[in-house]
Scaffold this motif. Structure first.
Motif, PDB file in Angstrom:
ATOM      1  N   ARG A  96     -52.358   3.836  78.559  1.00 13.28           N
ATOM      2  CA  ARG A  96     -51.302   4.821  78.273  1.00 13.28           C
ATOM      3  C   ARG A  96     -51.953   6.185  78.151  1.00 13.28           C
ATOM      4  O   ARG A  96     -52.901   6.367  77.374  1.00 13.28           O
ATOM      5  N   PHE A  97     -51.435   7.139  78.918  1.00 12.50           N
ATOM      6  CA  PHE A  97     -52.001   8.492  78.907  1.00 12.50           C
ATOM      7  C   PHE A  97     -51.363   9.339  77.814  1.00 12.50           C
ATOM      8  O   PHE A  97     -50.137   9.289  77.611  1.00 12.50           O
ATOM      9  N   VAL A  98     -52.204  10.096  77.121  1.00 15.36           N
ATOM     10  CA  VAL A  98     -51.727  11.054  76.123  1.00 15.36           C
ATOM     11  C   VAL A  98     -52.351  12.413  76.446  1.00 15.36           C
ATOM     12  O   VAL A  98     -52.783  12.635  77.581  1.00 15.36           O
ATOM     13  N   ASN A  99     -52.391  13.305  75.470  1.00 19.40           N
ATOM     14  CA  ASN A  99     -52.779  14.690  75.795  1.00 19.40           C
ATOM     15  C   ASN A  99     -54.129  15.136  75.273  1.00 19.40           C
ATOM     16  O   ASN A  99     -54.569  16.249  75.567  1.00 19.40           O
ATOM     17  N   SER A 100     -54.763  14.328  74.450  1.00 18.25           N
ATOM     18  CA  SER A 100     -56.073  14.719  73.939  1.00 18.25           C
ATOM     19  C   SER A 100     -56.802  13.468  73.475  1.00 18.25           C
ATOM     20  O   SER A 100     -56.185  12.410  73.242  1.00 18.25           O
ATOM     21  N   GLY A 101     -58.115  13.628  73.315  1.00 14.67           N
ATOM     22  CA  GLY A 101     -58.921  12.533  72.776  1.00 14.67           C
ATOM     23  C   GLY A 101     -58.506  12.207  71.347  1.00 14.67           C
ATOM     24  O   GLY A 101     -58.530  11.045  70.934  1.00 14.67           O
TER      25      GLY A 101
ATOM     26  N   THR B 247     -60.161   0.933  74.657  1.00 18.98           N
ATOM     27  CA  THR B 247     -61.028   2.073  74.989  1.00 18.98           C
ATOM     28  C   THR B 247     -60.193   3.336  74.893  1.00 18.98           C
ATOM     29  O   THR B 247     -59.041   3.349  75.337  1.00 18.98           O
ATOM     30  N   THR B 248     -60.789   4.374  74.322  1.00 13.68           N
ATOM     31  CA  THR B 248     -60.121   5.678  74.381  1.00 13.68           C
ATOM     32  C   THR B 248     -60.857   6.549  75.392  1.00 13.68           C
ATOM     33  O   THR B 248     -62.084   6.509  75.498  1.00 13.68           O
ATOM     34  N   PHE B 249     -60.061   7.300  76.145  1.00 12.12           N
ATOM     35  CA  PHE B 249     -60.602   8.225  77.138  1.00 12.12           C
ATOM     36  C   PHE B 249     -60.088   9.627  76.836  1.00 12.12           C
ATOM     37  O   PHE B 249     -59.161   9.826  76.059  1.00 12.12           O
TER      38      PHE B 249
ATOM     39  N   GLY C 258     -58.836  13.937  83.012  1.00 15.71           N
ATOM     40  CA  GLY C 258     -57.792  14.952  83.231  1.00 15.71           C
ATOM     41  C   GLY C 258     -58.248  16.046  84.184  1.00 15.71           C
ATOM     42  O   GLY C 258     -57.505  17.002  84.413  1.00 15.71           O
ATOM     43  N   GLY C 259     -59.472  15.929  84.705  1.00 12.50           N
ATOM     44  CA  GLY C 259     -59.941  16.895  85.697  1.00 12.50           C
ATOM     45  C   GLY C 259     -59.887  18.343  85.229  1.00 12.50           C
ATOM     46  O   GLY C 259     -59.749  19.257  86.042  1.00 12.50           O
TER      47      GLY C 259
ATOM     48  N   GLY D  81     -55.772  12.582  77.307  1.00 11.70           N
ATOM     49  CA  GLY D  81     -56.401  11.506  76.551  1.00 11.70           C
ATOM     50  C   GLY D  81     -55.788  10.231  77.083  1.00 11.70           C
ATOM     51  O   GLY D  81     -54.814  10.276  77.853  1.00 11.70           O
ATOM     52  N   ALA D  82     -56.342   9.091  76.700  1.00 11.63           N
ATOM     53  CA  ALA D  82     -55.723   7.822  77.103  1.00 11.63           C
ATOM     54  C   ALA D  82     -56.230   6.713  76.208  1.00 11.63           C
ATOM     55  O   ALA D  82     -57.346   6.772  75.691  1.00 11.63           O
TER      56      ALA D  82
END
Ligand code: PLP
Length: 446
Positions: free
Chosen positions: A111-116, A260-262, A267-268, A273-274
């Motif tokens: 799931r993609f979010v906006n920040s780490g 795992t957190t990304f 985000g290039g 975040g994810a």
């Protein structure tokens, strides 16, 4: 060096933004931050036209450097002109999710979010909900963003929030152990195993110098989690798609975390975040489960396009060979310089991460051995700070970094990370000339 515009901007910024900046870590440098006008490959140009070799690279996201390669730039433009966002799913987020799940086997869903920070907040919430437990184990000296549960100082269960404004009881659920200390981890699980929702760990501590894992350390954490029904959460916000390339640090170290957190690279260069992991755990997010997670900008099409095209570009070109090879040249050159001129300092890093760490006592004091047994052994960058050795942050050296070393490097046209614990990053746009120029500057400044 002309700095008039930066100084004026800083004066104006001070009256409208706390500390003149929009992120606390940017305020660390003396006497004021320079204001960046634009990037150019491996360089940045400030508001006065001064040009710097940039090893900060946006604090890690810019794997390819400042100039977006043509496919990345076209994808960004296309998605910006389609209408920037919709509050509804878009095809590009599915494609990005498929790319990540294809390359990182432990990540069955994402799931993609906006920040780490958002990623670690949601990962901890998910782990707590899935296990029905509250406690979170973190490493002393690690950083997981501005997350109330993990912004702690102290040791073991004696931790407290490291910022005012976080209620003390938040820290009651957090346990901090020294990285690379197998026995400390075992001890914590013996005492609290039934209450531990997850261990949240950076596979390589990249915000506390750069500390690589001791042999078998992550295996120990993984086994402890398995034995006690806790989840292992790898925070790959920095290491993801950098250390170990497309397989990430978990592939490099052969570990299969539950979550795992990304952030950063995926985000290039745009906010991202994810949270990814085993489908059985991930399905507990609403709407398929009952763990709430939401974000207006999550999966933003422009971010998804930039991130996906960046990763595809890295997969199809010699990006990792290039950045890792320059990283190696930097570490080798810096090791020689330190041995010659500053034996009290040590060089740390791996792949495209590098850093000279200011230690109060040099490697000579280690007698050839680091007690923590981490892979760097004689070159352990942070013996003096090592929690295993009861070390503390060396305030005097932090000061020296900010007030003396960083400004000296800046004067020579080299932009380094703003505090001595943050990693530095090689990008695909950097060249051997950048490395040579940087080594010369280190020689001078050290
Ligand atoms: N986790 C790690 C390991 C980080 O290094 C960072 C930021 O540097 C974060 C989480 C937080 O990410 P963000 O700054 O995007 O919120």
């Amino acid at each position: 060096m002309n700095e008039e515009n930066s100084r004026n901007l800083y004066d104006r910024a001070l009256s409208v933004m706390p500390g003149g900046v929009n992120s606390s870590v940017r305020a660390a440098i003396e006497p004021y931050p320079f204001f960046v006008e634009r990037g150019d490959g491996g360089h940045v140009v400030d508001a006065d036209g001064n040009r710097y070799v940039d090893w900060v690279m946006g604090l890690g996201p810019l794997l390819l450097g400042h100039d977006l390669p043509q496919p990345v730039e076209s994808a960004v433009q296309k998605h910006a002109s389609n209408g920037p966002m919709f509050g509804a799913p878009t095809p590009i987020e599915v494609e990005h999710a498929e790319f990540v799940t294809r390359h990182v086997p432990s990540v069955e869903m994402i799931r993609f979010v906006n920040s780490g920070t958002e990623a670690t907040v949601s990962a901890v919430r998910l782990a707590r909900a899935y296990t029905g437990r509250d406690k979170v184990v973190v490493m002393q000296g690690s950083y997981h963003g501005a997350n109330d549960s993990t912004l702690v100082e102290g040791e073991g269960t004696h931790v407290s929030p490291s910022s005012p404004g976080i209620p003390d009881d938040f820290a009651e659920h957090t346990i901090a152990v020294p990285f690379n200390d197998h026995e400390a981890a075992q001890h914590v699980f013996e005492e609290h195993g039934d209450d531990i929702a997850c261990v949240l760990v950076e596979p390589v501590l990249a915000n506390y110098g750069i500390v690589t894992p001791a042999d078998e350390y992550h295996e120990t954490l993984s086994d402890l989690c398995d034995d006690h029904g806790s989840l292992l959460v790898f925070d790959e916000v920095i290491t993801g798609f950098r250390v170990g390339g497309l397989q990430c640090a978990q592939g490099e170290f052969g570990i299969d975390p539950d979550l795992t957190t990304f952030g950063k690279i995926i985000g290039g260069g745009f906010p991202v975040g994810a949270i990814g992991g085993k489908a059985e755990v991930m399905r507990n997010f609403t709407p398929s489960g009952d763990v709430f997670q939401a974000g207006t900008f999550s999966g933003h099409p422009v971010t998804m396009a930039a991130g996906l095209e960046t990763l595809k570009f890295a997969a199809e070109n010699d990006v990792y060979d290039h950045v890792n090879s320059l990283g190696e040249q930097l570490r080798r050159g810096l090791t020689e310089i330190c041995a010659d001129q500053a034996p009290e300092y040590t060089v740390a890093g791996l792949d495209s991460l590098f850093k000279v760490i200011f230690t109060r006592d040099g490697p000579d004091d280690l007698d050839g051995q680091c007690e923590a047994g981490c892979r760097q052994r004689t070159a352990c960058p942070r013996y003096e700070y090592c929690p295993k050795n009861g070390g503390d942050v060396a305030a005097g050296e932090t000061d020296r970094w900010r007030r003396v070393f960083w400004p000296q490097m800046k004067e020579q046209g080299i932009f380094l990370s703003q505090n001595q614990f943050e990693s530095q990053f090689v990008s695909y746009a950097h060249t051997e000339e950048d490395v040579e120029e940087t080594l010369e500057a280190y020689k001078e400044a050290l």
